[in-house]
Design a protein around this motif. Structure first.
Motif, short mmCIF file in Angstrom:
data_model
loop_
_atom_site.label_atom_id
_atom_site.label_comp_id
_atom_site.label_asym_id
_atom_site.label_seq_id
_atom_site.Cartn_x
_atom_site.Cartn_y
_atom_site.Cartn_z
N ASP A 66 5.35 -12.52 1.92
CA ASP A 66 5.89 -11.35 1.25
C ASP A 66 4.96 -10.14 1.48
O ASP A 66 3.93 -10.14 0.75
CB ASP A 66 6.45 -11.35 -0.14
N VAL A 67 5.21 -8.99 2.16
CA VAL A 67 4.36 -7.87 2.42
C VAL A 67 4.90 -6.84 1.57
O VAL A 67 6.02 -6.26 1.33
CB VAL A 67 4.45 -7.44 3.70
N GLU A 68 3.96 -6.01 1.06
CA GLU A 68 4.06 -4.69 0.28
C GLU A 68 3.12 -4.00 0.90
O GLU A 68 2.18 -4.28 1.40
CB GLU A 68 3.54 -4.92 -1.35
N THR A 69 3.54 -2.61 0.91
CA THR A 69 2.86 -1.71 1.79
C THR A 69 2.37 -0.64 0.74
O THR A 69 2.80 -0.26 -0.18
CB THR A 69 3.44 -1.19 3.02
N ALA A 70 0.92 0.21 1.10
CA ALA A 70 0.72 1.33 0.60
C ALA A 70 -0.06 2.06 1.69
O ALA A 70 -0.36 1.78 2.60
CB ALA A 70 -0.61 0.93 -0.36
N ARG A 71 -0.05 3.58 1.46
CA ARG A 71 -0.39 4.39 2.32
C ARG A 71 -1.65 5.06 2.35
O ARG A 71 -2.21 5.73 2.98
CB ARG A 71 0.79 5.69 2.35
N ASP A 72 -2.44 4.60 1.39
CA ASP A 72 -3.74 4.74 1.10
C ASP A 72 -4.52 3.62 0.09
O ASP A 72 -3.70 2.87 -0.54
CB ASP A 72 -4.14 6.20 0.95
N GLY A 73 -5.59 4.01 -0.15
CA GLY A 73 -6.37 2.94 -0.86
C GLY A 73 -6.17 3.13 -2.22
O GLY A 73 -6.02 2.15 -3.41
N GLN A 74 -5.91 4.53 -2.89
CA GLN A 74 -5.35 4.63 -4.24
C GLN A 74 -3.89 3.88 -4.49
O GLN A 74 -4.02 3.26 -5.66
CB GLN A 74 -5.32 6.00 -4.55
#
Length: 135
Positions: A39-47
């Protein structure tokens, strides 16, 4: 590969994969490719990735090195200093290929390093190893 399958069978659930990448096209591709593994969750930057990691406790984190707000090196260091997340393997993605860059990623806590452009098979293999190493 067998270690990854044993880990999935032992837990009875799909692994949680957190992907941090600022390029929308690359993020979409990573999301698509890695869904076969968990199951993948995404984030657009490290924070954003750090915040999501604290909330969701992923089994592996795949992060780009160069991102706004917080880069992958800083993210890896922050994870390693958090007792609840220090065990989570990090797969670092980057176009930087100099030995000093690889060493910097490893010193920051990345367990696996994938240089861009990469073949999806290589990435999948490293994420499988990261998941197996966690088991």
């Amino acid at each position: 590969r067998a270690t990854f399958e044993r880990a999935m069978a032992a837990t009875g659930s799909r692994p949680r994969i957190l992907v941090a990448e600022d390029d929308p096209d690359v993020l979409k591709m990573l999301d698509h490719v890695l869904r076969a593994l968990g199951d993948v969750e995404t984030a657009r930057d490290g924070q954003e990735a750090l915040e999501k990691a604290k909330a969701a406790r992923p089994d592996v984190i795949v992060t780009d090195l160069m991102m706004p707000r917080m880069d992958g090196l800083t993210l890896s260091k922050q994870l390693k200093h958090d007792s609840k997340l220090a065990h989570v393997p990090v797969v670092m993605l980057t176009a930087r290929t100099q030995p000093r860059d690889v060493i910097a990623g490893i010193n920051a806590g990345a367990r696996f390093y994938v240089t861009k452009p990469f073949k999806t098979e290589e990435l999948v293999s490293k994420v499988r190893k990261a998941l197996g190493a966690k088991a």
